[in-house]
Design a protein around this motif. Sequence first.
Motif, PDB file in Angstrom:
ATOM      1  N   ARG A 105       0.840  -1.207   0.000  1.00 32.89           N
ATOM      2  CA  ARG A 105       0.000   0.000   0.000  1.00 32.89           C
ATOM      3  C   ARG A 105       0.870   1.250   0.000  1.00 32.89           C
ATOM      4  NH1 ARG A 105      -4.140   1.900   4.879  1.00 32.89           N
ATOM      5  NH2 ARG A 105      -4.394   4.060   4.129  1.00 32.89           N
ATOM      6  N   PRO A 106       0.653   2.159  -0.928  1.00 32.75           N
ATOM      7  CA  PRO A 106       1.451   3.396  -0.918  1.00 32.75           C
ATOM      8  C   PRO A 106       1.075   4.274   0.277  1.00 32.75           C
ATOM      9  CG  PRO A 106      -0.248   3.518  -2.598  1.00 32.75           C
ATOM     10  CD  PRO A 106      -0.283   2.118  -2.062  1.00 32.75           C
ATOM     11  N   ALA A 107       2.050   4.961   0.819  1.00 35.44           N
ATOM     12  CA  ALA A 107       1.810   5.819   1.980  1.00 35.44           C
ATOM     13  C   ALA A 107       1.035   7.069   1.561  1.00 35.44           C
ATOM     14  CB  ALA A 107       3.131   6.210   2.623  1.00 35.44           C
ATOM     15  N   ASP A 108       0.138   7.505   2.438  1.00 38.47           N
ATOM     16  CA  ASP A 108      -0.575   8.768   2.230  1.00 38.47           C
ATOM     17  C   ASP A 108       0.249   9.952   2.728  1.00 38.47           C
ATOM     18  OD1 ASP A 108      -3.260   7.649   1.335  1.00 38.47           O
ATOM     19  OD2 ASP A 108      -3.017   6.649   3.279  1.00 38.47           O
ATOM     20  N   VAL A 109       1.013   9.725   3.788  1.00 42.34           N
ATOM     21  CA  VAL A 109       1.904  10.752   4.341  1.00 42.34           C
ATOM     22  C   VAL A 109       3.291  10.130   4.429  1.00 42.34           C
ATOM     23  CG1 VAL A 109       2.429  12.213   6.336  1.00 42.34           C
ATOM     24  CG2 VAL A 109       0.039  11.835   5.658  1.00 42.34           C
ATOM     25  N   ARG A 110       4.259  10.752   3.774  1.00 41.00           N
ATOM     26  CA  ARG A 110       5.624  10.203   3.758  1.00 41.00           C
ATOM     27  C   ARG A 110       6.587  11.307   4.214  1.00 41.00           C
ATOM     28  NH1 ARG A 110       5.544   8.110  -0.900  1.00 41.00           N
ATOM     29  NH2 ARG A 110       5.444   5.889  -0.383  1.00 41.00           N
ATOM     30  N   VAL A 111       7.372  11.004   5.247  1.00 35.71           N
ATOM     31  CA  VAL A 111       8.272  11.990   5.843  1.00 35.71           C
ATOM     32  C   VAL A 111       9.633  11.336   6.061  1.00 35.71           C
ATOM     33  CG1 VAL A 111       8.680  13.503   7.841  1.00 35.71           C
ATOM     34  CG2 VAL A 111       6.336  13.096   7.044  1.00 35.71           C
ATOM     35  N   GLU A 112      10.703  12.085   5.809  1.00 39.65           N
ATOM     36  CA  GLU A 112      12.051  11.648   6.187  1.00 39.65           C
ATOM     37  C   GLU A 112      12.551  12.576   7.283  1.00 39.65           C
ATOM     38  OE1 GLU A 112      15.378  10.092   3.493  1.00 39.65           O
ATOM     39  OE2 GLU A 112      16.046  12.156   3.915  1.00 39.65           O
ATOM     40  N   LEU A 113      13.028  11.998   8.386  1.00 40.93           N
ATOM     41  CA  LEU A 113      13.566  12.761   9.510  1.00 40.93           C
ATOM     42  C   LEU A 113      15.029  12.398   9.694  1.00 40.93           C
ATOM     43  CD1 LEU A 113      10.616  12.417  12.070  1.00 40.93           C
ATOM     44  CD2 LEU A 113      11.134  14.369  10.587  1.00 40.93           C
ATOM     45  N   VAL A 114      15.897  13.395   9.591  1.00 42.72           N
ATOM     46  CA  VAL A 114      17.335  13.193   9.710  1.00 42.72           C
ATOM     47  C   VAL A 114      17.779  13.667  11.088  1.00 42.72           C
ATOM     48  CG1 VAL A 114      19.601  13.757   8.765  1.00 42.72           C
ATOM     49  CG2 VAL A 114      17.625  13.528   7.230  1.00 42.72           C
ATOM     50  N   ALA A 115      18.291  12.731  11.892  1.00 46.02           N
ATOM     51  CA  ALA A 115      18.712  13.031  13.262  1.00 46.02           C
ATOM     52  C   ALA A 115      20.170  13.446  13.281  1.00 46.02           C
ATOM     53  CB  ALA A 115      18.496  11.814  14.159  1.00 46.02           C
ATOM     54  N   ARG A 116      20.426  14.557  13.965  1.00 44.15           N
ATOM     55  CA  ARG A 116      21.801  15.066  14.071  1.00 44.15           C
ATOM     56  C   ARG A 116      22.099  15.451  15.516  1.00 44.15           C
ATOM     57  NH1 ARG A 116      19.748  18.055   9.500  1.00 44.15           N
ATOM     58  NH2 ARG A 116      20.613  17.256   7.533  1.00 44.15           N
ATOM     59  N   GLN A 117      23.349  15.331  15.867  1.00 44.89           N
ATOM     60  CA  GLN A 117      23.843  15.814  17.158  1.00 44.89           C
ATOM     61  C   GLN A 117      24.504  17.150  16.864  1.00 44.89           C
ATOM     62  OE1 GLN A 117      25.606  12.625  19.284  1.00 44.89           O
ATOM     63  NE2 GLN A 117      26.660  13.920  20.771  1.00 44.89           N
ATOM     64  N   GLN A 118      23.896  18.248  17.343  1.00 43.59           N
ATOM     65  CA  GLN A 118      24.392  19.562  16.955  1.00 43.59           C
ATOM     66  C   GLN A 118      23.907  20.629  17.926  1.00 43.59           C
ATOM     67  OE1 GLN A 118      21.422  19.727  13.284  1.00 43.59           O
ATOM     68  NE2 GLN A 118      22.373  21.731  13.576  1.00 43.59           N
ATOM     69  N   THR A 119      24.357  21.847  17.709  1.00 44.24           N
ATOM     70  CA  THR A 119      23.911  22.988  18.497  1.00 44.24           C
ATOM     71  C   THR A 119      22.493  23.366  18.098  1.00 44.24           C
ATOM     72  OG1 THR A 119      26.181  23.806  18.642  1.00 44.24           O
ATOM     73  CG2 THR A 119      24.421  25.381  19.107  1.00 44.24           C
ATOM     74  N   ILE A 120      21.649  23.615  19.097  1.00 40.72           N
ATOM     75  CA  ILE A 120      20.278  24.054  18.849  1.00 40.72           C
ATOM     76  C   ILE A 120      20.180  25.526  19.216  1.00 40.72           C
ATOM     77  CG2 ILE A 120      17.850  23.711  19.401  1.00 40.72           C
ATOM     78  CD1 ILE A 120      18.572  20.909  20.389  1.00 40.72           C
TER      79      ILE A 120
END
Length: 403
Positions: free
Chosen positions: A4-19
Amino acid sequence: DPDRPADVRVELVARQQTIDIPGGHAIEGYTLNGSSPGPEIRARQGDLVEVTLVNESVADGATLHWHGIDVPNAADGVAGITQDAVAVGGRHVYRFEATDAGTYWYHSHQLSHVQVERGLLGAIVIEPASAEPAANAAGSTDATGAADVTALLHVYGGQHTLNGRAGDERVEAAPGATVRVRVINSDQGTTAVWSAAPFRVVATDGHDVNEPTDIEDRRVLVPAGGRADVAVRAPANGEAVRLHVGGARSVVIGDSEASDPPAARQPSETLDLLAYGAPAPLSFDTTAPDRVFDYVIARRFGIIDGRPGNFWTINGRMFPDVPMFHVREGDVVVMHLRNDSGDVHPMHLHGHHVVVLARDGVAASGSPWIVDSLDVHPGETYDIAFVADNPGIWSDHCHTLPH
C-alpha cells in the motif's frame, strides 16, 4: 499491507548539533531535519503514515517512538525490544495507519532521559477523517474553520520553550471564534494549564471528552508525556485572552491589534478529570475482566550492575527482574496501580489506551477518562482497564525519564 502506498511520507534526519533557541541561548543537543522540536507531522484518520529515520550523527544511536499512537509493535520504536537503535549512517522505516484522531508526539526511545531532554522529539497530529485535508505543518483549521494550533512544551537547558521558542505565541482569532490548543507536555514533570477566561478540555491523550463544560478558577494538570486539547473562545469584544501553558509560557488568542492581557494567577484548585464531562458507555465490559494485575511502585536499597543505590521497584522487584504481565489478544485487563514510592510517577502504557475506573476507591463519574499517560501521586491508587487488542511486547513505564 507492504504494497500500500503511503498517504503521508516523511524523512527525519537526526543530528547531534547545536540548537539555537529563539529568544534564549543555544544549547548542545539533537535535532530532526535541523530543528528541535522536529517537524510537526499532520495526517488524517485512516492515512498510512511512513516515516524514515536517518541517523546522520547521533553517536549513541536513535529510534522514534510514536507516543500515544497505538501502532503495530514492530513500529513502536523501543530500542532493545522492538528494534535495534539506528546507528550512525543507518536508517529505519516506520509504517502505521493513523487509526485514532488526536494529539500525539514522537521522540527517541534510546537513552531517552538524555535524547528527549536534549531535543530529539516533535509533534504529530491526526485529524478526524471528516476534517479538511491536513497540512503537513504546524497550525491549521478544522472543518468548521476554527483555528487549530499546537503548543509543545519543552525545557532546553533550563529554558522553558513553547514550540521551540523561549517566548509566548500569538494566535489570530476573530471575535467569538473558538481556538483548539493542543498542549503537549514533553518534559519530565507535570505542567499546568489555566486562564482567567472560561475554557474547556475537549480531549485527553488523543481521546475526546464527552460533553465538556466550561472551566473557571481551576487549573488542568497535564502529566509528563500527556496531552490536553483545550478549547478557548476569543473575546467577543475584540480583545485577547491569555491561556497559560506551564508556569512560564502562554498562548495569547484574539485580535492581532489587541493589547496583551495581563497574566493570571495560577488557581489553587485542580480540575478533577475523574468527574469532568458526562458519562458515556464504554466499548467493553470492565466488570468481569479476563486478567487482573497489581502494579505497585516503591523503592528499596539494592545493587544494579554492581552499583548500590535506592532503586525503584515494581511489585517489590528491581530491574531487570521486574514482572512481565502476560495477556492474550482480546483480554479485558484491569490493573490496580499503587504508588508507595514517595514520588510522582506519570505511568505510560505503550500500544494501548486505558480508561480510569477509580482513584483511591472513588469510582469515575464523568466522561470516560481515557489516557496513555497518568500521574500517580504518592499514596494514590488507581484502577484502570484496557482491552489487550494489540499483540506484542509493550513497555509500561514511568515517563519521568530518569526514573
